[in-house]
Motif scaffolding. Structure first.
Motif, mmCIF file in Angstrom:
data_model
loop_
_atom_site.group_PDB
_atom_site.id
_atom_site.type_symbol
_atom_site.label_atom_id
_atom_site.label_comp_id
_atom_site.label_asym_id
_atom_site.label_seq_id
_atom_site.Cartn_x
_atom_site.Cartn_y
_atom_site.Cartn_z
ATOM 1 N N ASP A 55 0.835 -1.207 0.000
ATOM 2 C CA ASP A 55 0.000 0.000 0.000
ATOM 3 C C ASP A 55 0.868 1.254 0.000
ATOM 4 O OD1 ASP A 55 -2.224 -1.620 0.080
ATOM 5 O OD2 ASP A 55 -2.467 -1.464 2.261
ATOM 6 N N PHE A 56 1.916 1.223 0.814
ATOM 7 C CA PHE A 56 2.827 2.360 0.917
ATOM 8 C C PHE A 56 3.477 2.648 -0.434
ATOM 9 C CE2 PHE A 56 7.320 3.652 1.715
ATOM 10 C CZ PHE A 56 7.075 4.906 2.253
ATOM 11 N N ARG A 57 4.032 1.623 -1.070
ATOM 12 C CA ARG A 57 4.735 1.805 -2.335
ATOM 13 C C ARG A 57 3.781 2.300 -3.434
ATOM 14 N NH1 ARG A 57 6.069 -0.960 -6.989
ATOM 15 N NH2 ARG A 57 8.217 -0.665 -7.732
ATOM 16 N N ARG A 58 2.565 1.795 -3.436
ATOM 17 C CA ARG A 58 1.594 2.147 -4.473
ATOM 18 C C ARG A 58 1.181 3.621 -4.374
ATOM 19 N NH1 ARG A 58 -1.151 -2.059 -3.961
ATOM 20 N NH2 ARG A 58 -2.541 -1.297 -2.312
ATOM 21 N N GLN A 59 1.153 4.170 -3.162
ATOM 22 C CA GLN A 59 0.662 5.537 -2.959
ATOM 23 C C GLN A 59 1.769 6.589 -2.994
ATOM 24 O OE1 GLN A 59 -2.510 6.409 -2.768
ATOM 25 N NE2 GLN A 59 -3.148 4.275 -2.992
ATOM 26 N N LEU A 60 3.020 6.175 -3.085
ATOM 27 C CA LEU A 60 4.129 7.116 -2.918
ATOM 28 C C LEU A 60 4.084 8.296 -3.884
ATOM 29 C CD1 LEU A 60 7.418 5.169 -2.082
ATOM 30 C CD2 LEU A 60 6.249 6.933 -0.741
ATOM 31 N N MET A 61 3.851 8.052 -5.154
ATOM 32 C CA MET A 61 3.881 9.122 -6.149
ATOM 33 C C MET A 61 2.832 10.190 -5.851
ATOM 34 S SD MET A 61 4.643 7.082 -9.705
ATOM 35 C CE MET A 61 4.744 8.625 -10.618
ATOM 36 N N SER A 62 1.675 9.787 -5.403
ATOM 37 C CA SER A 62 0.614 10.754 -5.109
ATOM 38 C C SER A 62 0.867 11.498 -3.799
ATOM 39 C CB SER A 62 -0.748 10.050 -5.040
ATOM 40 O OG SER A 62 -0.766 9.083 -3.997
ATOM 41 N N LEU A 63 1.656 10.904 -2.906
ATOM 42 C CA LEU A 63 1.936 11.546 -1.614
ATOM 43 C C LEU A 63 2.943 12.682 -1.740
ATOM 44 C CD1 LEU A 63 2.171 8.379 0.681
ATOM 45 C CD2 LEU A 63 0.262 9.983 0.496
ATOM 46 N N ALA A 64 3.855 12.589 -2.709
ATOM 47 C CA ALA A 64 4.881 13.606 -2.946
ATOM 48 C C ALA A 64 5.610 14.006 -1.668
ATOM 49 C CB ALA A 64 4.258 14.832 -3.599
ATOM 50 N N PRO A 65 6.213 13.054 -0.947
ATOM 51 C CA PRO A 65 6.888 13.391 0.309
ATOM 52 C C PRO A 65 8.266 14.001 0.072
ATOM 53 C CG PRO A 65 7.161 11.073 -0.144
ATOM 54 C CD PRO A 65 6.286 11.618 -1.239
ATOM 55 N N GLU A 66 8.708 14.806 1.028
ATOM 56 C CA GLU A 66 10.087 15.293 1.027
ATOM 57 C C GLU A 66 11.018 14.267 1.676
ATOM 58 O OE1 GLU A 66 10.414 19.718 2.005
ATOM 59 O OE2 GLU A 66 8.463 19.172 2.852
ATOM 60 N N VAL A 67 10.489 13.554 2.667
ATOM 61 C CA VAL A 67 11.285 12.589 3.434
ATOM 62 C C VAL A 67 10.481 11.310 3.613
ATOM 63 C CG1 VAL A 67 12.432 12.110 5.639
ATOM 64 C CG2 VAL A 67 12.512 14.424 4.679
ATOM 65 N N LEU A 68 11.152 10.180 3.447
ATOM 66 C CA LEU A 68 10.550 8.888 3.747
ATOM 67 C C LEU A 68 10.993 8.439 5.129
ATOM 68 C CD1 LEU A 68 11.181 6.934 0.402
ATOM 69 C CD2 LEU A 68 9.175 8.305 1.047
ATOM 70 N N VAL A 69 10.068 7.912 5.914
ATOM 71 C CA VAL A 69 10.396 7.303 7.208
ATOM 72 C C VAL A 69 10.079 5.819 7.072
ATOM 73 C CG1 VAL A 69 9.917 7.208 9.673
ATOM 74 C CG2 VAL A 69 9.910 9.411 8.485
ATOM 75 N N LEU A 70 11.114 4.984 7.172
ATOM 76 C CA LEU A 70 10.978 3.556 6.899
ATOM 77 C C LEU A 70 11.418 2.755 8.118
ATOM 78 C CD1 LEU A 70 12.706 3.668 3.403
ATOM 79 C CD2 LEU A 70 10.246 3.833 3.867
ATOM 80 N N GLU A 71 10.608 1.792 8.513
ATOM 81 C CA GLU A 71 10.908 0.952 9.669
ATOM 82 C C GLU A 71 11.241 -0.465 9.200
ATOM 83 O OE1 GLU A 71 8.788 -0.436 13.862
ATOM 84 O OE2 GLU A 71 7.576 0.377 12.233
ATOM 85 N N TYR A 72 12.412 -0.950 9.615
ATOM 86 C CA TYR A 72 12.851 -2.299 9.262
ATOM 87 C C TYR A 72 13.392 -2.995 10.513
ATOM 88 C CZ TYR A 72 12.740 -1.106 4.267
ATOM 89 O OH TYR A 72 12.357 -0.741 3.008
ATOM 90 N N ALA A 73 12.906 -4.207 10.772
ATOM 91 C CA ALA A 73 13.469 -4.977 11.878
ATOM 92 C C ALA A 73 14.917 -5.351 11.584
ATOM 93 C CB ALA A 73 12.640 -6.231 12.130
ATOM 94 N N GLY A 74 15.214 -5.643 10.320
ATOM 95 C CA GLY A 74 16.567 -5.958 9.883
ATOM 96 C C GLY A 74 16.756 -5.469 8.461
ATOM 97 N N VAL A 75 17.982 -5.121 8.098
ATOM 98 C CA VAL A 75 18.267 -4.680 6.729
ATOM 99 C C VAL A 75 19.220 -5.675 6.079
ATOM 100 C CG1 VAL A 75 17.831 -2.243 7.154
ATOM 101 C CG2 VAL A 75 20.112 -3.154 7.559
ATOM 102 N N TYR A 76 19.035 -5.882 4.772
ATOM 103 C CA TYR A 76 19.775 -6.883 4.023
ATOM 104 C C TYR A 76 20.228 -6.258 2.702
ATOM 105 C CZ TYR A 76 17.144 -9.566 7.416
ATOM 106 O OH TYR A 76 16.594 -10.025 8.590
ATOM 107 N N PRO A 77 21.069 -6.944 1.936
ATOM 108 C CA PRO A 77 21.525 -6.361 0.669
ATOM 109 C C PRO A 77 20.394 -5.908 -0.243
ATOM 110 C CG PRO A 77 22.907 -8.227 1.232
ATOM 111 C CD PRO A 77 21.814 -8.193 2.258
#
Length: 325
Positions: free
Chosen positions: A139-161
């Motif tokens: 849902d987040f990815r699909r709406q991104l273009m219409s949201l036109a944010p200056e900054v993304l806030v992303l929550e990840y339990a772990g990050v990978y390549p």
């Protein structure tokens, strides 16, 4: 000296958090305070040195001016307004006059905890405008273009390549200037790659003030690492922190500490001695056992940072007990 009062006392930071937010190492920050009085810190019995939000913004401006070639002695005692004017007037920094935006930043957020926290606490974060907050990635990815944010806030339990590629996609799709990533665990090389793509890395859990400051930071496009990303708790770096106390200084402190009722200094000195011994042992094993070199290099580095943290605690306790100046 500073021209700001401690009007935002409700938001307090310890020295480690200030180092993380400003990019100034703890040792350098202590030196600047001791020699130049860059900010007017307070002390509490429980937490030692305490900083507020105005202190963080002031120190960020001072750090930026020093990075631009100004000597610390020439900027340390400027008022906050003078610091802003100096940043604006400096011909070498015409494209980055103030590290923090003054207008609310338009933010789009993804993550179960972060989305709920932002929705519930937005009235306490006047520097942010929430364009949208989503708990489901699709849902987040699909709406991104219409949201036109200056900054993304992303929550990840772990990050990978593959998180790096995902960040590239989200930044390109949204047009955001940078991302703030609230993370749990990940490899050093992955965090490095994320920072190189403009991510400010914060370790979970994160405070509202820390999150707002990271979002409001206006990243210099020529900078390789934003200030808030330089000291992730789980990413200690490859260096070995130097010792703050020589053996003879610890011996002297141990003898002096017996004259006060509090036994904490003596216990901390014992811990430092044990950690220093294991640090030397790990370094020796690292050099003598090639098969276990990676493991012992890791143990050496982690132990050294643990020793540095206990040394910081000893310094704070010793100052509060009047054992050192």
């Amino acid at each position: 000296m500073t021209d700001h009062a401690h009007s935002d006392d409700a938001h307090s930071y310890r020295i480690g958090a200030v180092a993380r937010l400003t990019g100034i190492s703890v040792d350098r920050l202590r030196a600047w305070e001791r020699r130049y009085g860059v900010v007017e810190t307070r002390r509490t019995e429980a937490l030692g040195r305490i900083y507020n939000r105005s202190d963080v913004e002031r120190l960020t401006m001072i750090k930026q001016l020093v990075d631009l070639g100004n000597s610390i002695s020439s900027v340390a005692n400027l008022t906050d307004e003078q610091l802003k004017e100096r940043l604006q007037q400096d011909s070498r920094s015409s494209h980055r006059s103030d590290p923090f935006t003054t207008l609310p930043v338009r933010v789009a957020a993804y993550g179960e905890t972060i989305a709920a926290m932002l929705r519930a606490s937005l009235d306490r974060m006047p520097g942010l405008h929430l364009a949208g907050a989503y708990q489901h990635f699709d849902d987040f990815r699909r709406q991104l273009m219409s949201l036109a944010p200056e900054v993304l806030v992303l929550e990840y339990a772990g990050v990978y390549p593959d998180t790096v590629d995902e960040l590239d996609d989200l930044l390109q799709r949204s047009g955001a200037r940078h991302a703030v990533m609230v993370c749990g665990f990940g490899r050093h090389d992955v965090f490095k790659a994320l920072r190189e793509r403009g991510a400010v890395i914060l370790r979970s859990p994160v405070s509202l003030e820390e999150l707002e400051l990271a979002c409001r930071y206006r990243r210099d496009p020529e900078a390789s690492t934003p200030p808030a990303a330089t000291a992730l708790s789980s990413d200690l770096g490859e260096g070995i922190p130097p010792r703050r106390f020589r053996d003879e200084e610890l011996v002297r402190l141990a003898s002096v500490s017996r004259s006060v009722e509090c036994e904490c200094p003596e216990h901390l000195i014992t811990l430092i001695g044990s950690l220093t011994a294991f640090e030397a042992y790990s370094a020796n094993c690292k050099n003598r056992n090639p098969d276990d070199a990676v493991l012992h290099a890791y143990l050496h580095r982690i132990t050294a940072h643990a020793r540095a943290l206990v040394e910081e605690a000893l310094e704070n306790v010793a100052e509060m007990e009047g054992l050192i100046d």
